[in-house]
Design an enzyme around this catalytic site. Structure first.
Site, PDB file in Angstrom:
ATOM      1  CD  GLU A 105      -1.740  -2.422   1.328  1.00  0.00           C
ATOM      2  OE1 GLU A 105      -2.540  -3.323   1.004  1.00  0.00           O
ATOM      3  OE2 GLU A 105      -0.630  -2.647   1.868  1.00  0.00           O
ATOM      4  CD  GLN A 141      -7.560  -6.960  -1.747  1.00  0.00           C
ATOM      5  OE1 GLN A 141      -7.094  -7.631  -0.843  1.00  0.00           O
ATOM      6  NE2 GLN A 141      -7.289  -7.177  -3.022  1.00  0.00           N
ATOM      7  CG  HIS A 170     -10.402  -8.055   6.025  1.00  0.00           C
ATOM      8  ND1 HIS A 170      -9.314  -8.527   6.706  1.00  0.00           N
ATOM      9  CD2 HIS A 170     -10.225  -8.426   4.726  1.00  0.00           C
ATOM     10  CE1 HIS A 170      -8.515  -9.179   5.868  1.00  0.00           C
ATOM     11  NE2 HIS A 170      -9.046  -9.122   4.662  1.00  0.00           N
ATOM     12  N   PRO A 211      -0.520   0.821   6.352  1.00  0.00           N
ATOM     13  CG  PRO A 211      -0.039  -1.367   5.659  1.00  0.00           C
ATOM     14  CD  PRO A 211      -1.175  -0.484   6.079  1.00  0.00           C
TER      15      PRO A 211
END
Length: 327
Positions: free
Chosen positions: A62, A84, A131, A91
């Site tokens: 990233e 994503q 996530h 990061p």
């Protein structure tokens, strides 16, 4: 007028496609966004139409993705970066907060960074760790970034277009658990309400409820339930989190005298706290109760089977309304 009924995810796809057709400098970058079309299939079909030079499958890095996009942006391109999942943005946090946000100011206005960072955000999809985050407060605290949070298919399409056209860097927070909610999208007529403006989506007299992105269907459900008990809630979709459209919020609170803010991010340090403080400062003599907040708890986001106990739900929102009305 060209009106279609699209899920939010496909409205974003349409926005990306139309922006790429209109401007050859627009390109997409991200992990698995090419042939696969992204994990949520938001970029599905774009690789086939525009090719690998404009829909770029990147390594899983990233910081490298965002850093590369900065270089492209200052050289005349308009990169659209996909992170994503929301928890994977960290990061790249250094690149976003020290380069993306500051480049224009640092160069005395000589360089622009017209790039978009797309982040599927929020919980509710039963995902594993990292996530299901809600990082908006980190970025709203950083001067130099604009943040948009669409909650409808119409906004998803037009905010995508408007974010790409903007000369400033824009973070587009996409409500991942609402990706498949459908709505009408008019791709010809630009909305009368600008992307940086809040919108009153339901009028009421007893209290103002503010939310954004994935929390909007919840607060609309709460407003309907409250109406059955004779309580009329005014519901506002913030839409833009940086800048926040305070005049619209102030005008509503001056009418209703009460305000509840609902978001998925933890209440502690959340953006709702800053909004509550500003509303309290500007509307002090109109308030009939303290500005209240309903949000996530000050805990790491829980495993999938426990997220129902972490995320705001109908009972918690209605409890917040009851506490407002008790004052």
């Amino acid at each position: 007028m060209t009106t279609s009924t699209l899920p939010i995810a496909k409205a974003i796809t349409a926005g990306l496609r139309d922006a790429m057709r209109a401007d050859d400098s627009v390109l997409l970058m991200g992990e698995d966004i090419g042939v696969l079309g992204g994990v949520f299939r938001v970029t599905d079909g774009l690789h086939a139409e525009f090719g690998a030079q404009r829909v770029v499958d990147t390594p899983l890095a990233e910081a490298g993705i965002v850093g590369t996009a900065v270089g492209l942006a200052v050289r005349g391109y308009r990169p659209v970066v996909e992170i994503q999942f929301d928890g994977f943005v960290y990061p790249a946090f250094n690149q976003i907060t020290t380069q993306v946000a500051k480049m224009h100011n640092r160069t005395g206005g000589h360089l622009h960074v017209p790039m978009v960072i797309r982040i599927p955000h929020g919980g509710g999809i039963g995902a594993v760790e990292h996530h299901s985050e809600s990082p908006e407060a980190y970025f709203a605290h950083t001067a130099g970034l604009r943040i948009l949070a669409p909650a409808t298919a119409q906004d998803a399409y037009w905010m995508t277009r408007q974010a790409i056209e903007c000369e400033d860097p824009v973070i587009l927070l996409e409500p991942k658990r609402r990706y498949w909610i459908k709505g009408d999208v008019d791709t010809d007529a630009r909305p009368a309400v600008g992307p940086w403006q809040a919108q009153v989506v339901r009028t009421g007299t007893d209290a103002t409820v503010l939310a954004w992105g994935p929390s909007m269907p919840l607060v609309l459900e709460a407003a309907q339930a409250a109406a059955e008990d004779g309580v009329e809630l005014e519901v506002i979709d913030a839409r833009s989190l940086a800048p926040v459209d305070y005049p619209t919020l102030f005008a509503s609170v001056r009418r209703t005298g009460r305000m509840l803010i609902v978001h998925e991010a933890p209440v502690l340090g959340g953006l709702g706290g800053e909004i509550a403080a500003r509303v309290s400062e500007e509307c002090f003599y109109h308030l009939e109760a303290p500005v209240l907040r309903v949000g996530g708890y000050h805990l790491p986001y829980p495993p999938a089977r426990m997220e129902h106990a972490y995320l705001p739900d109908l009972d918690r929102v209605l409890d917040g309304v009851d506490r407002l009305l008790q004052h």
